[in-house]
Design an enzyme around this catalytic site. Sequence first.
Site, PDB file in Angstrom:
ATOM      1  N   CYS A 242      12.931  71.792  38.083  1.00 44.92           N
ATOM      2  CA  CYS A 242      12.330  71.114  39.232  1.00 44.92           C
ATOM      3  C   CYS A 242      13.037  69.763  39.332  1.00 44.92           C
ATOM      4  O   CYS A 242      12.486  68.714  39.009  1.00 44.92           O
ATOM      5  CB  CYS A 242      10.823  70.960  39.049  1.00 44.92           C
ATOM      6  SG  CYS A 242       9.937  70.542  40.569  1.00 44.92           S
ATOM      7  N   HIS A 243      14.291  69.836  39.777  1.00 48.22           N
ATOM      8  CA  HIS A 243      15.219  68.712  39.714  1.00 48.22           C
ATOM      9  C   HIS A 243      14.619  67.407  40.241  1.00 48.22           C
ATOM     10  O   HIS A 243      14.684  66.359  39.589  1.00 48.22           O
ATOM     11  CB  HIS A 243      16.478  69.025  40.533  1.00 48.22           C
ATOM     12  CG  HIS A 243      17.145  70.306  40.199  1.00 48.22           C
ATOM     13  ND1 HIS A 243      18.048  70.438  39.167  1.00 48.22           N
ATOM     14  CD2 HIS A 243      17.054  71.541  40.774  1.00 48.22           C
ATOM     15  CE1 HIS A 243      18.496  71.682  39.114  1.00 48.22           C
ATOM     16  NE2 HIS A 243      17.904  72.374  40.078  1.00 48.22           N
ATOM     17  N   ASP A 244      14.060  67.483  41.453  1.00 51.30           N
ATOM     18  CA  ASP A 244      13.660  66.252  42.136  1.00 51.30           C
ATOM     19  C   ASP A 244      12.453  65.585  41.488  1.00 51.30           C
ATOM     20  O   ASP A 244      12.337  64.357  41.501  1.00 51.30           O
ATOM     21  CB  ASP A 244      13.374  66.551  43.610  1.00 51.30           C
ATOM     22  CG  ASP A 244      14.629  66.957  44.361  1.00 51.30           C
ATOM     23  OD1 ASP A 244      15.727  66.596  43.896  1.00 51.30           O
ATOM     24  OD2 ASP A 244      14.527  67.633  45.396  1.00 51.30           O
TER      25      ASP A 244
END
Length: 328
Positions: A242-244
Amino acid sequence: MARPVVIDTDGGVDDAVALWWALTDPALDVVAITVVWGNVSVEIATESVLRVVHAAGRDDVPVAIGAAAPLQPAPDLRPATFIHGDDGLGNAAGPPAPIRAVAEPAVDLLARLARERPGELALVTLGPLTNIGVAVAEHADFAANVGELFVMGGSARRGGNALPNGEANVAHDPIAAQRTVAAQWARPPLLVGLDVTLEATLRDTEFALLAEHRTPAAAFCDAPLRFYRQFGSTFTAPDTPCHDLLAVLAWAMPAILTDAPVLPLAVDTAGGPAWGATVVDFRAPAFAALDGAEQVTPDGFAPWRIGLGVEVARFRATVRALFGDPAG
């Protein structure tokens, strides 16, 4: 006092999770959200962001529309709808939000807020850096007025995902990314790239909790995250990044990144096989330690903090708390 931040986003699924967390944490003050093209068109991204803002109960937060295309030349990358859905929310967006974006363009809003509150605002970017690249080019005081910059993008050692060596947010607009890297920021910005975002993943445990819909965040994010999991997990299967969200947490919880040395950074804009790569000079500390050594880092590099280590357990506990596990 709540800590003020402006978030620049391209309206995808992991963007939605990051926005929901930031919008609903009482310790944070989301002053504004600016939207850029990337995962989907800027128009669809704006609608996605407005849905998140409304569902999170934060209609008071202004949303401004930004760039619809990259600075040229730029790689011709396929839209990421197979990861984020045609609506940026895993094809589960539902009806439009009953709120609209403000009339002020994103770049103007960014420059105005930074000028009105010099040194106060953090800026966290979750998409291509087009808005930021334009802002630093058109407003000479912008970079110096921003208190801190956190960029979800790039890769120091993990290679690329959109291109062989190019991470998606940087590869979508390498020129804007290099402008951002080279700008005169008040302090070294932090690059939250694939080196850490591909480590901080969600497992079956988090998805099982998500499905229980214990919180409004879980109910909203469930279908989008399950869609995203199919192809968003390409480099981490069976787990899902969940990069962001990690980029927002790196600002709000600085200790979540365990290793973030200041190193010279540049972006490859040459158009060859490494187009869109973030180039980190790992030699710099060794040469700096040599008495009398001349600077060997080429021109075009700037000092940035590079995220290389992350507390994965703390990341997952934060997600579980968002989804309704009081123990985290």
